[in-house]
Design a protein around this motif. Structure first.
Motif, PDB file in Angstrom:
ATOM      1  N   LEU A 121      41.804  46.581  48.086  1.00 16.64           N
ATOM      2  CA  LEU A 121      41.016  46.682  46.857  1.00 16.64           C
ATOM      3  C   LEU A 121      41.968  46.900  45.675  1.00 16.64           C
ATOM      4  N   ILE A 122      41.977  45.943  44.751  1.00 13.67           N
ATOM      5  CA  ILE A 122      42.883  46.020  43.602  1.00 13.67           C
ATOM      6  C   ILE A 122      42.212  46.722  42.431  1.00 13.67           C
ATOM      7  N   SER A 123      40.988  46.332  42.133  1.00 13.53           N
ATOM      8  CA  SER A 123      40.250  46.975  41.043  1.00 13.53           C
ATOM      9  C   SER A 123      38.769  46.978  41.388  1.00 13.53           C
ATOM     10  N   CYS A 124      38.070  47.978  40.878  1.00 17.54           N
ATOM     11  CA  CYS A 124      36.637  48.097  41.175  1.00 17.54           C
ATOM     12  C   CYS A 124      35.955  48.769  39.990  1.00 17.54           C
ATOM     13  N   SER A 125      35.352  47.955  39.134  1.00 15.50           N
ATOM     14  CA  SER A 125      34.645  48.471  37.959  1.00 15.50           C
ATOM     15  C   SER A 125      33.415  47.612  37.724  1.00 15.50           C
ATOM     16  N   SER A 126      32.617  48.008  36.771  1.00 13.61           N
ATOM     17  CA  SER A 126      31.395  47.254  36.485  1.00 13.61           C
ATOM     18  C   SER A 126      31.686  45.894  35.870  1.00 13.61           C
ATOM     19  N   THR A 127      32.912  45.711  35.358  1.00 16.81           N
ATOM     20  CA  THR A 127      33.276  44.416  34.762  1.00 16.81           C
ATOM     21  C   THR A 127      33.981  43.498  35.744  1.00 16.81           C
ATOM     22  N   LEU A 128      34.691  44.065  36.735  1.00 17.75           N
ATOM     23  CA  LEU A 128      35.454  43.230  37.671  1.00 17.75           C
ATOM     24  C   LEU A 128      35.719  43.971  38.969  1.00 17.75           C
ATOM     25  N   VAL A 129      35.442  43.274  40.074  1.00 18.81           N
ATOM     26  CA  VAL A 129      35.867  43.729  41.397  1.00 18.81           C
ATOM     27  C   VAL A 129      36.889  42.716  41.907  1.00 18.81           C
ATOM     28  N   ARG A 130      38.078  43.206  42.201  1.00 17.85           N
ATOM     29  CA  ARG A 130      39.150  42.315  42.655  1.00 17.85           C
ATOM     30  C   ARG A 130      39.674  42.795  44.000  1.00 17.85           C
ATOM     31  N   VAL A 131      39.664  41.860  44.990  1.00 16.22           N
ATOM     32  CA  VAL A 131      40.061  42.203  46.355  1.00 16.22           C
ATOM     33  C   VAL A 131      40.992  41.125  46.896  1.00 16.22           C
ATOM     34  N   ASP A 132      42.067  41.558  47.546  1.00 20.22           N
ATOM     35  CA  ASP A 132      42.959  40.635  48.251  1.00 20.22           C
ATOM     36  C   ASP A 132      42.555  40.577  49.717  1.00 20.22           C
ATOM     37  N   LEU A 133      42.200  39.386  50.204  1.00 20.00           N
ATOM     38  CA  LEU A 133      41.874  39.175  51.613  1.00 20.00           C
ATOM     39  C   LEU A 133      43.098  38.669  52.354  1.00 20.00           C
ATOM     40  N   LEU A 134      43.253  39.086  53.610  1.00 20.90           N
ATOM     41  CA  LEU A 134      44.429  38.759  54.421  1.00 20.90           C
ATOM     42  C   LEU A 134      45.696  39.176  53.688  1.00 20.90           C
ATOM     43  N   SER A 135      45.701  40.382  53.196  1.00 23.99           N
ATOM     44  CA  SER A 135      46.837  40.870  52.415  1.00 23.99           C
ATOM     45  C   SER A 135      48.099  41.030  53.253  1.00 23.99           C
ATOM     46  N   ASP A 136      47.982  41.011  54.582  1.00 20.35           N
ATOM     47  CA  ASP A 136      49.153  41.120  55.451  1.00 20.35           C
ATOM     48  C   ASP A 136      49.854  39.786  55.636  1.00 20.35           C
ATOM     49  N   ARG A 137      49.283  38.701  55.109  1.00 19.07           N
ATOM     50  CA  ARG A 137      49.884  37.371  55.232  1.00 19.07           C
ATOM     51  C   ARG A 137      50.134  36.834  53.816  1.00 19.07           C
ATOM     52  N   PRO A 138      51.323  37.002  53.293  1.00 15.99           N
ATOM     53  CA  PRO A 138      51.590  36.647  51.896  1.00 15.99           C
ATOM     54  C   PRO A 138      51.215  35.214  51.538  1.00 15.99           C
ATOM     55  N   ASN A 139      51.469  34.273  52.443  1.00 17.44           N
ATOM     56  CA  ASN A 139      51.193  32.872  52.130  1.00 17.44           C
ATOM     57  C   ASN A 139      49.728  32.490  52.320  1.00 17.44           C
ATOM     58  N   ARG A 140      48.936  33.404  52.879  1.00 17.30           N
ATOM     59  CA  ARG A 140      47.520  33.102  53.103  1.00 17.30           C
ATOM     60  C   ARG A 140      46.593  34.105  52.428  1.00 17.30           C
ATOM     61  N   THR A 141      47.156  34.952  51.593  1.00 19.24           N
ATOM     62  CA  THR A 141      46.344  35.940  50.880  1.00 19.24           C
ATOM     63  C   THR A 141      45.452  35.231  49.855  1.00 19.24           C
ATOM     64  N   LEU A 142      44.196  35.571  49.873  1.00 19.92           N
ATOM     65  CA  LEU A 142      43.231  35.017  48.916  1.00 19.92           C
ATOM     66  C   LEU A 142      42.704  36.155  48.047  1.00 19.92           C
ATOM     67  N   THR A 143      42.844  36.002  46.744  1.00 16.45           N
ATOM     68  CA  THR A 143      42.332  36.994  45.807  1.00 16.45           C
ATOM     69  C   THR A 143      40.931  36.594  45.360  1.00 16.45           C
ATOM     70  N   VAL A 144      39.963  37.495  45.588  1.00 20.39           N
ATOM     71  CA  VAL A 144      38.562  37.246  45.221  1.00 20.39           C
ATOM     72  C   VAL A 144      38.203  38.127  44.030  1.00 20.39           C
ATOM     73  N   CYS A 145      37.768  37.490  42.962  1.00 20.62           N
ATOM     74  CA  CYS A 145      37.311  38.215  41.769  1.00 20.62           C
ATOM     75  C   CYS A 145      35.786  38.092  41.670  1.00 20.62           C
ATOM     76  N   LEU A 146      35.110  39.216  41.610  1.00 22.82           N
ATOM     77  CA  LEU A 146      33.646  39.240  41.542  1.00 22.82           C
ATOM     78  C   LEU A 146      33.209  39.878  40.221  1.00 22.82           C
ATOM     79  N   ARG A 147      32.231  39.257  39.596  1.00 24.31           N
ATOM     80  CA  ARG A 147      31.674  39.799  38.353  1.00 24.31           C
ATOM     81  C   ARG A 147      30.150  39.867  38.473  1.00 24.31           C
TER      82      ARG A 147
END
Length: 373
Positions: free
Chosen positions: A24-50
């Motif tokens: 979990l990178i950030s979690c607020s009412s304006t933006l939720v940002r999460v890195d998925l598969l953070s243990d695999r640098p070349n396959r990490t997907l960053t999901v931004c939710l608003r």
């Protein structure tokens, strides 16, 4: 607003615990940002939710970012996540959407090379008319993260499996499980050259200076290696012997000559051209014997030649190479690269001596015939 605040609390407490390898990178009412598969640098997907103003009565807004996945994958996965979020209207959507994205990446590990797979399939659409419209195939093995290529040329088949590693493209694909009914000399060439192509995609050349080495970056190897295998297999059965101008390969794989001493045995020289062994032996044994050795008489340069690498190693002795090591173009439009092969390393003096011996024997036989007549 109360719904959003309560969901944010749930995200903070459950995200990293319930979604493996997430951060979990950030979690607020304006933006939720999460890195998925953070243990695999070349396959990490960053999901931004608003959260839209009328959330959760409408679906949450999704934006994807990554270094390893293509824009096409981002667009397709965003569409799937939007559809999944619509099924959750009126309920908390953030964690379910994140779980969906995580599971999609785990179930489809080959999506890291989606563009390469699509390009290969595009290259296969044109049928090979000599095979009764039977085209090559590409099979995906998601469970083992493998791509199987079944390349066809004429009646011949070359099958190879490319395993895509977890740290792709930093590490090249691994080629395994080769099966083919092509002559052994061609199979060895396909295996060796495709592995070399894969290696060059991730390993810098030896002669780079410090600045060039610092800027070297690995490139994707799946498409390059399998494209080479596909094109080479398609072309082999069409190639003509430069000496007799007849197809080098028999029409049917069952008729391939396996005897290495037979005239119809297939040989491949460093310039890339294929010869009948008997034709090549005859051509090398007949005069003239130019200084530096005979040149390939093929009508054009071969698109898959080992000559550049070979000549760079023997720059000072090989005909057709400039002082800088680049290949010269033949004046008469032929291949013009010196004929060389591991099994035939014959210098000019030896060739001339053999020819003189052959002529002497021929004259002796003619004298005997004349005497008997």
């Amino acid at each position: 607003m109360e719904d959003i605040e309560s969901e944010l609390v749930e995200i903070r407490t459950k995200c990293e615990k319930h979604i493996a390898h997430s951060r979990l990178i950030s979690c607020s009412s304006t933006l939720v940002r999460v890195d998925l598969l953070s243990d695999r640098p070349n396959r990490t997907l960053t999901v931004c939710l608003r959260f839209p103003t009328d959330y959760p009565r409408c679906s949450i807004l999704v934006e994807l970012k990554s270094r390893g996945y293509s824009d096409k994958l981002h667009a397709e996965l965003t569409r799937l996540m939007d559809n999944y979020a619509r099924d959750q209207l009126g309920e908390p959507q953030a964690l379910p959407v994140l779980r969906f994205a995580q599971q999609y990446l785990l179930d489809n590990p080959l999506c890291v090379c989606l563009d390469e797979i699509k390009q290969l399939r595009q290259d296969m659409k044109k049928p090979d008319l000599s095979t009764d419209d039977v085209v090559s195939q590409l099979k995906l093995r998601q469970r083992t993260s493998c791509v199987e290529l079944i390349a066809r040329g004429g009646r011949y088949v070359y099958r190879v499996t490319a395993a895509v590693p977890d740290d792709y493209p930093s590490r090249s694909v691994e080629l395994r499980g080769v099966e083919s009914d092509l002559p052994t000399v061609l199979v060895r060439y396909l295996v060796g050259q495709s592995r070399e192509i894969a290696r060059q995609c991730v390993e810098p050349p030896l002669r780079l200076n410090k600045d060039e080495l610092a800027h070297f970056r690995p490139v994707r190897s799946l498409y390059r290696t399998l494209k080479f295998c596909l094109e080479a297999t398609r072309d082999f059965h069409r190639e003509l012997c430069p000496i007799c101008d007849k197809p080098v390969l028999q029409a049917e794989p069952e008729a391939v000559v396996l005897d290495e001493n037979a005239d119809a045995f297939v040989e491949r020289v460093y310039c890339g051209h294929l010869f009948h062994q008997g034709c090549l032996k005859h051509y090398l044994a007949e005069p003239p014997f130019p200084k530096g050795g005979k040149l390939c008489p093929a009508k054009r340069r071969h698109p898959r030649s080992d000559a550049q690498t070979y000549m760079d190693k023997q720059r000072s002795t090989v005909t057709g190479v400039t002082a800088a090591g680049s290949l010269k173009r033949s004046d008469d439009g032929t291949c013009g690269i010196r004929l060389a092969h591991d099994r035939w390393v014959v210098n000019v003096k030896t060739a001339e001596a053999r020819w003189a011996q052959k002529q002497a024997r021929q004259r002796e036989l003619e004298e005997v015939v004349d005497f008997l007549q």
